[in-house]
Each structure stands twice: as C-alpha cells, then as structure tokens.
Design an enzyme around this catalytic site. Structure first.
Site: not given
Ligand code: IPE
Ligand code: IPE
Ligand code: MG
Length: 278
Positions: A34, A38-39, A51, A145
C-alpha cells in the site's frame, strides 16, 4: 546468474544467513502493498508513477524471499474493491501487471518460482488472463518459492464462494453439516494450496486488513510500517523479518509451555542482525 548465485557475492548473505539460522523464518509471508499513490503525490508526481515504482519493490521482495528459502509469498496487488477506482488508474494497473509478467517470467522461471493467483481473475482483461495462464502453466512444476498474486481478490468474496460450494455439496449428499471442520473450510477456499500466512506486512501505516485473507489470518503476526510500498526495498524486508523472528507466537498457550523455541534463546543473534541492518 540465478538469485542464489548472486547472493554468494552480495552483502546480504550475512544477514540472510543470520535470519535463516534462527530457524524461525515464516513459511508464508503475505504483503498488502500500500501507499503507491501517496508516494507519488508526495513527490508531485502522478499516482501511476507510484505504481510503476512499486514494481521494483515487488521484484526485490520476490527475490529476497526466494533467496531466504521462504516457501510462500502472497502479494495483494489488486483488490476486488479496487475496481471502483477511476478507470484510467485501473487500466494502468492492468497494463502494468501484464508488462511485469511478460518481462519477469523468464527470470522467475529460471529461479524456480511457481506462480499462482487468487481472486476473481475472470474479471481481469482477457489479455492479462492469457499472460497469467501462460505464466501459471509454465511454472507449475517449479519447486521454489510459490508466488501468489492476489488479483481482483476479496476475502469475503472467496469465503462466500466457498460457502456456496459447501452448501451445494451438502445438498448433493457429498457432505453432512456435522462433519464440517475448520480444515474443510480451508480446503474450499482458493488459498487451499498454501499454509496460513505466518506474517502479514502492510506498508503505508494503515492499520487494517482491507478484505485480505480474513479466514487465513487468524493467527498471523501483523507488521505495519509507515513507509510507502515503493520504498519497501533493501533492508526493509529484513527489518520486518527480524521483528517477526523475535516475537513469541503463543497460539493461546502461555510462555512456559513453549519450550526451547522461545524468542529469548536467539536474542544475541538478533541483536547482531539489527546491528548489521543499521
Ligand atoms: C489494499 O489497498 C489493496 C491492495 C494493496 C491491493 P487499498 O489502498 O485499496 O486499501 P484501502 O481501501 O485504503 O483500505
Ligand atoms: C497500493 O497503493 C496499490 C494498489 C492498491 C493497487 P495505493 O494505490 O493504494 O496507494 P495509496 O494508498 O492511495 O497511497
Ligand atoms: Mg491504498
């Protein structure tokens, strides 16, 4: 050069040896990757750049887990709820997944990685499904793995599916309700081929499971770190693992019942690992 050959000359060898020598490494690590968006936003860049950058962390986590001899690595790459994101972001993520598989498959295969998926994968674009099928088939016999990609995955979706199949088996007379056991429920889930996760890592500081492995996580150790996924490289996984091997997993018992395996026994080794990570 394979990953294990690379390791021979790398500075990670010592740290990995110390971690392995504890005899307490997890068999199954699951990661909620996750914080990509934001990064990127912190750097004034587009979410999709986060991503893209996150893919490098995926490569790092897969390679390190494989070198350490971890048996199962499960990566939460796209949740069933993530379909609700803006279409361009969803499209980008699907494209990225396809690119990752096409680019990495030879190296994964050469290193004995077996690829699997969990989730409602028939919702993925056809081209992604095709590449996935190819990767799964090609690596099916590998014994290193097991890398599971959770794609269009939701734990409640999987549990609901399992309950439906259980109900059908009961109706068909294959099963009677009083015979149901926890192991049987596990065997109806898509995760049936893997042991429950020992360690669940979540990056970006969010303290929630977001519909990931709800049944399977019953006794998983949770490790939550504030860093964003694209920064989870190098020493970060070693830090998580050091934290994990220091924990005492009691499974309901008390310390005195656990015997010589208690965390304290290998404390000095762990201090050395932490020192090496600095
Ligand atoms: C959870 O991340 C799903 C993945 C890492 C693929 P999200 O960013 O979608 O989660 P919520 O909605 O903030 O809980
Ligand atoms: C995780 O990063 C990747 C996926 C859920 C696909 P996010 O896209 O959720 O990034 P944030 O949480 O919005 O920063
Ligand atoms: Mg997220």
């Amino acid at each position: 050069m394979t990953w294990s050959e690379e390791l021979v000359s790398s500075e990670n060898r010592q740290i990995q040896k110390m971690l392995r020598d504890t005899g307490r490494l997890p068999r199954h690590i699951a990661i909620i990757m996750d914080g990509n968006g934001r990064w990127a936003q912190e750097r004034g860049r587009m979410r999709i750049d986060g991503h893209k950058e996150g893919m490098e962390s995926v490569r790092s986590a897969v390679k390190t887990s494989s070198q350490l001899g971890v048996s199962y690595l499960t990566l939460y790459a796209f949740s069933i709820e993530n379909w609700k994101r803006p279409l361009p972001e969803v499209r980008f993520l699907m494209g990225l997944l396809e690119t990752y598989l096409r680019k990495e498959i030879d190296e994964l295969h050469a290193n004995g990685v077996r690829i699997r998926t969990i989730g409602k994968t028939n919702a993925l674009p056809k081209s992604v499904q095709r590449v996935l099928k190819g990767a799964i088939e090609r690596t099916a016999e590998n014994e290193g793995l097991t890398l599971t990609l959770a794609l269009s995955y939701g734990s409640r979706w999987d549990i609901l599916r399992a309950v439906q199949v259980v109900a059908m088996d009961i109706r068909r007379g294959k099963l009677s309700p009083e015979d149901l056991t926890e192991e049987m429920i596990s065997s109806y889930l898509q995760t049936s081929y893997m042991p429950d996760p020992d360690l669940i890592i979540r990056t970006s500081g969010e303290v929630r499971l977001s519909n990931f492995l709800l049944w399977e996580a019953a006794y998983a150790e949770l490790y939550i770190t504030d860093g964003f996924w694209p920064d989870f490289r190098g020493a970060e996984l070693y830090r998580a693992l050091t934290d994990f091997v220091m924990r005492e997993r009691r499974f309901g018992k008390i310390s005195a019942q656990l015997g010589s395996e208690s965390a304290a026994s290998s404390m000095s080794t762990l201090e050395r690992i932490l020192h090496a990570l600095k």
